[in-house]
Design a protein around this motif. Structure first.
Motif, mmCIF file in Angstrom:
data_model
loop_
_atom_site.group_PDB
_atom_site.id
_atom_site.type_symbol
_atom_site.label_atom_id
_atom_site.label_comp_id
_atom_site.label_asym_id
_atom_site.label_seq_id
_atom_site.Cartn_x
_atom_site.Cartn_y
_atom_site.Cartn_z
ATOM 1 N N ARG A 10 46.091 40.827 -17.398
ATOM 2 C CA ARG A 10 45.154 40.242 -16.428
ATOM 3 C C ARG A 10 43.728 40.750 -16.587
ATOM 4 O O ARG A 10 42.853 40.367 -15.829
ATOM 5 C CB ARG A 10 45.604 40.553 -14.997
ATOM 6 C CG ARG A 10 46.918 39.977 -14.669
ATOM 7 C CD ARG A 10 47.035 39.539 -13.237
ATOM 8 N NE ARG A 10 48.122 38.592 -13.169
ATOM 9 C CZ ARG A 10 47.951 37.281 -13.155
ATOM 10 N NH1 ARG A 10 46.748 36.781 -13.125
ATOM 11 N NH2 ARG A 10 48.987 36.484 -13.135
ATOM 12 N N SER A 29 40.233 42.162 -11.058
ATOM 13 C CA SER A 29 40.676 40.949 -11.756
ATOM 14 C C SER A 29 41.504 40.042 -10.855
ATOM 15 O O SER A 29 41.452 38.834 -10.970
ATOM 16 C CB SER A 29 41.469 41.316 -13.005
ATOM 17 O OG SER A 29 40.743 42.232 -13.783
ATOM 18 N N CYS A 30 42.310 40.630 -9.974
ATOM 19 C CA CYS A 30 43.119 39.800 -9.090
ATOM 20 C C CYS A 30 42.381 39.513 -7.772
ATOM 21 O O CYS A 30 42.904 38.815 -6.916
ATOM 22 C CB CYS A 30 44.462 40.451 -8.789
ATOM 23 S SG CYS A 30 45.402 40.879 -10.255
ATOM 24 N N ASP A 37 52.074 37.826 -10.468
ATOM 25 C CA ASP A 37 51.362 36.645 -9.968
ATOM 26 C C ASP A 37 49.849 36.811 -9.956
ATOM 27 O O ASP A 37 49.112 35.839 -10.028
ATOM 28 C CB ASP A 37 51.799 36.331 -8.530
ATOM 29 C CG ASP A 37 53.274 35.984 -8.431
ATOM 30 O OD1 ASP A 37 53.832 35.527 -9.446
ATOM 31 O OD2 ASP A 37 53.862 36.184 -7.358
ATOM 32 N N GLY A 38 49.404 38.027 -9.783
ATOM 33 C CA GLY A 38 47.968 38.243 -9.650
ATOM 34 C C GLY A 38 47.448 37.867 -8.271
ATOM 35 O O GLY A 38 46.249 37.718 -8.073
ATOM 36 N N HIS A 39 48.340 37.677 -7.334
ATOM 37 C CA HIS A 39 47.924 37.429 -5.948
ATOM 38 C C HIS A 39 49.033 37.875 -5.007
ATOM 39 O O HIS A 39 50.092 38.325 -5.462
ATOM 40 C CB HIS A 39 47.562 35.965 -5.717
ATOM 41 C CG HIS A 39 48.652 35.000 -6.092
ATOM 42 N ND1 HIS A 39 49.890 34.988 -5.506
ATOM 43 C CD2 HIS A 39 48.690 34.022 -7.039
ATOM 44 C CE1 HIS A 39 50.629 34.040 -6.031
ATOM 45 N NE2 HIS A 39 49.932 33.448 -6.979
ATOM 46 N N GLN A 68 43.960 31.690 -3.934
ATOM 47 C CA GLN A 68 42.706 32.220 -4.453
ATOM 48 C C GLN A 68 41.704 32.337 -3.319
ATOM 49 O O GLN A 68 41.554 31.425 -2.519
ATOM 50 C CB GLN A 68 42.137 31.305 -5.538
ATOM 51 C CG GLN A 68 42.191 31.943 -6.910
ATOM 52 C CD GLN A 68 43.574 31.795 -7.542
ATOM 53 O OE1 GLN A 68 43.986 30.695 -7.800
ATOM 54 N NE2 GLN A 68 44.260 32.903 -7.788
ATOM 55 N N THR A 73 42.540 46.787 -11.774
ATOM 56 C CA THR A 73 42.845 45.409 -12.163
ATOM 57 C C THR A 73 43.202 44.577 -10.936
ATOM 58 O O THR A 73 42.728 43.454 -10.765
ATOM 59 C CB THR A 73 44.037 45.397 -13.150
ATOM 60 O OG1 THR A 73 43.710 46.208 -14.273
ATOM 61 C CG2 THR A 73 44.348 43.986 -13.612
ATOM 62 N N LEU A 74 44.035 45.153 -10.081
ATOM 63 C CA LEU A 74 44.402 44.446 -8.850
ATOM 64 C C LEU A 74 43.161 44.119 -8.034
ATOM 65 O O LEU A 74 43.002 43.013 -7.527
ATOM 66 C CB LEU A 74 45.314 45.322 -7.996
ATOM 67 C CG LEU A 74 46.793 45.349 -8.303
ATOM 68 C CD1 LEU A 74 47.481 46.371 -7.401
ATOM 69 C CD2 LEU A 74 47.404 43.972 -8.089
ATOM 70 N N ASP A 88 49.793 28.503 -6.356
ATOM 71 C CA ASP A 88 48.868 29.586 -6.725
ATOM 72 C C ASP A 88 47.462 29.342 -6.199
ATOM 73 O O ASP A 88 46.799 30.247 -5.729
ATOM 74 C CB ASP A 88 48.783 29.724 -8.254
ATOM 75 C CG ASP A 88 50.016 30.430 -8.810
ATOM 76 O OD1 ASP A 88 50.899 30.789 -8.009
ATOM 77 O OD2 ASP A 88 50.087 30.597 -10.036
#
Lengths: 454, 237
Positions: free
Chosen positions: A189, A289-290, A389-391, A450, A285-286, A446
């Motif tokens: 990510r 980037s997320c 998932d990045g979220h 955002q 990163t969390l 998803d």
């Protein structure tokens, strides 16, 4: 009504003396004013006769506020009136504890589950592992070790079988490879430049110079973050030190944000499985980037977005509960439905009042922080999905499954009782394995997750 | 005064939850770590947690007391980290982005416990800023009580009781020292502020809409006079 602990008695937990006892023990210090003051512990021997274990703790006695003191905890040493007694016999311990006046120190080894969380006897027994389970786990672990053997092997697997990967991760990444898998998920990510701007060691050096208010808040929060885990249990010990360092480094790395309460929960989970440096970069990163920074920066844009998403989801998936909650909680808040609908229509920030009453810590501390946390053992499982998932989709799913599983009860409750039940629901999530399975049945796109920023 | 009180009907025949004569919303504010959540849990559930967590979001609980033949129900809100609904200028230190509480949170509040930690000087120094925030966002007539918590830590006392007392007097606040840990004065603190509110409410003519449950937050707001004079409550220890 039981009388509270009598006035003037002080209870303190002391930091461990490291050369004296192992890291997994805790010293509990009780101040007894007189021989008449009851400590409220009953003891016995473990089945194998090797250990002196606590068999009962009586509520509202001197010992009842220590969360480490659970049935099954092993009593190692007793220090009464300044004299240390190593591994006393049952009879000796009883005499010492009953007769002490002044400081009484009990060194115990709390009852831990296999992940290192302090648990009650019931929880311990409910999650005890059979040989068959271990066998099955080892088969799975071998497969995971193959998948994550090298970053390259991982990338191949991830691109060739994305759906399977998702399924496997949702089933839970085995502890033995979890840190490694998290690192790989986080790396996917973030761009390579991400880690090049600065090094961990530079940040550690800078951490001493972060804004004082952030440093003070970090030092306040670290001793009250994930203390059910033995790693974070004792003041001044490795776990708490590592957590404080990580958070201070992040404040140095991202000075405009610094530190906001709740961030410590995310960081703590990572530290259970990763080295400090890896945990830091995964955390960064969390955040960046997320986009989880949006939960913590001034104005809390992502948090407010999540409130709106939650309101849409609950309305869609649990319409009856949603209607009931609105009716009852608005009354609790002293707002009528008409006024509320107007507020929603106008997109006034006040519309978030309702979800903010019980969901704030779901998002800001992964449901495992705050005053009414879900069992910490669920945190690694949630983190598996968040990094994939990045979220925070899994938190919404968890929330929906949680409300669904208590639907009947919630529909019967009114006013304060409902507000109270909603707020404390995560503490009663029961078998979270089963709950997580149900949670994944809720599909959330998803793109709805955002945030409005970055 | 407080001695005449009895605990809300918790014994033989509990009155239903929504059976009360007055409902007062009271907020608990103060710096992080001063023991707000434990004061709340001690008063409403008689619980104390040594390893309590930092509050993320809000905590709330209710408890009723009876006084003067009436049931007074307190709806108590504890803020840990309530996100800004209406952002304020960032002037305060510490966990500022959380502390700046919202008008929504103060909505309908008729009482406030402003808590500091007697063993942490800074938490007392910040009291003034909290007061300013109250003056900005809460109803101007809100009844405020200054609470020096953790008075069981007498040996670590960093705020002299008399200093706090005179500060309270200057600012027209009631004052008390409490210990949520050993329960000292916790009930007295809540009961005192509730009775003070009751006294003001019953003296004033309220609520022209004729709602017979004054003090229900929202809709009908009670108009309170500023608390008359700092009440003199001694320290506990």
């Amino acid at each position: 009504m039981v009388e509270p602990t009598s006035a003037g008695v002080r209870l303190t937990t002391l930091p461990l003396v490291s050369d004296q006892v192992r890291g997994e023990t805790t010293i509990i210090s009780v101040h007894k004013k007189s021989k008449d003051v009851k400590v409220g512990l009953e003891m016995g021997y473990s089945k194998d006769g090797r250990w002196l274990v606590i068999s009962e703790i009586h509520p509202n006695t001197l010992c009842s506020t220590f969360s480490e003191l659970k049935k099954g905890a092993k009593l190692l040493d007793v220090e009464a009136d300044g004299v240390l007694h190593r591994h006393p016999s049952l009879q000796q311990a009883v005499v010492l504890i009953a007769g002490a006046v002044g400081d009484l120190r009990l060194t115990i080894m709390p009852l831990l589950d296999r992940y290192g969380f302090i648990v009650s006897m019931e929880e311990f027994l409910a999650h005890s592992v059979t040989r068959d389970m271990v066998r099955e786990e080892n088969i799975q672990l071998k497969k995971w070790q193959k998948r994550a053997a090298t970053p390259k092997a991982w990338q191949e697997y991830a691109s060739r079988k994305p759906d399977k990967l998702r399924k496997r991760i949702r089933e839970g990444v085995p502890d033995a490879v979890r840190g490694f898998v998290w690192k790989l998920l986080a790396a996917a990510r973030s761009s390579p430049e991400f880690r090049q701007a600065t090094t961990w060691h530079e940040l550690v050096a800078k951490a001493a110079d972060i804004a004082e208010d952030h440093a003070v808040q970090i030092d306040k929060d670290v001793p009250r973050t994930m203390t059910e885990h033995i790693y974070f249990r004792s003041a001044g010990k490795t776990g708490q030190e590592a957590l404080a360092r990580l958070l201070k480094c992040y404040a140095a790395y991202h000075p405009e944000l610094g530190y906001t309460q709740g961030m410590s929960s995310y960081a703590a989970v990572l530290l259970l499985y990763m080295t400090e440096e890896d945990a830091f970069w995964t955390f960064a990163t969390l955040m960046k980037s997320c986009g989880l920074v949006g939960l913590f920066v001034d104005g809390f844009p992502l948090l407010f977005h999540h409130y709106d998403v939650w309101q849409q989801l609950i309305q869609k998936h649990l319409p009856k509960v949603d209607k009931h909650i609105k009716q009852e909680l608005l009354q609790f808040l002293g707002m009528d439905m008409k006024e509320y609908n107007q507020i929603v229509k106008e997109q006034s920030p006040m519309r978030s009042m309702l979800p903010s009453m019980y969901t704030t810590y779901w998002f800001q501390s992964m449901v495992v922080g705050g005053d009414n946390p879900a069992p910490s053992a669920v945190a690694p499982r949630l983190m598996d999905c968040i990094l994939l998932d990045g979220h925070l989709g899994v938190i919404f799913q968890f929330g929906l499954a949680l409300l669904k599983s208590h639907e009947k009860e919630l529909l019967k409750l009114r006013g304060d009782s409902l507000a109270n039940a909603l707020r404390t629901l995560p503490t009663r999530c029961g078998d979270f394995e089963a709950l997580l399975e149900k949670a994944h049945e809720y599909k959330i796109a998803d793109k709805t997750l955002q945030g409005p920023m970055e | 005064m407080a001695a005449a009180l009895s605990r809300a009907p918790s014994g033989t025949a509990p009155r239903p939850d929504d059976d009360y004569d007055y409902l007062f919303k009271v907020v608990i504010i103060g710096d992080s770590g001063v023991g707000k959540s434990n004061l709340l849990s001690r008063f409403t559930r008689n619980e104390f947690h040594l390893d309590s967590k930092s509050t993320i979001g809000v905590e709330f609980a209710t408890r009723s007391i009876s006084h003067d033949g009436k049931i007074i129900k307190a709806q108590i809100w504890d803020t840990g980290a309530l996100p800004l609904l209406l952002p304020l200028p960032l002037v305060l230190p510490g966990q500022e982005r959380y502390r700046a509480i919202t008008s929504a949170y103060y909505r309908g509040a008729v009482g406030a416990l402003l808590v500091y930690d007697i063993s942490k000087r800074l938490t007392f120094e910040n009291v003034e800023r909290w007061l300013k925030e109250l003056r900005t966002h809460a109803d101007p007539s809100i009844v405020v009580m200054l609470v020096g918590n953790k008075c069981d830590l007498k040996h670590l006392q960093a705020v002299i009781t008399d200093d706090a007392k005179s500060f309270a007097e200057q600012n027209n606040l009631a004052f008390i020292e409490t210990s949520a840990m050993d329960s000292t004065n916790v009930d007295v603190a809540f009961e005192t502020i509730l009775i003070e509110i009751y006294r003001i409410v019953t003296r004033k003519t309220l609520d022209p809409t004729g709602d017979n449950k004054p003090g229900v937050p929202g809709g009908s707001r009670i108009v309170l006079e500023p608390a008359a004079g700092g009440k003199k409550k001694g320290g506990c220890c």
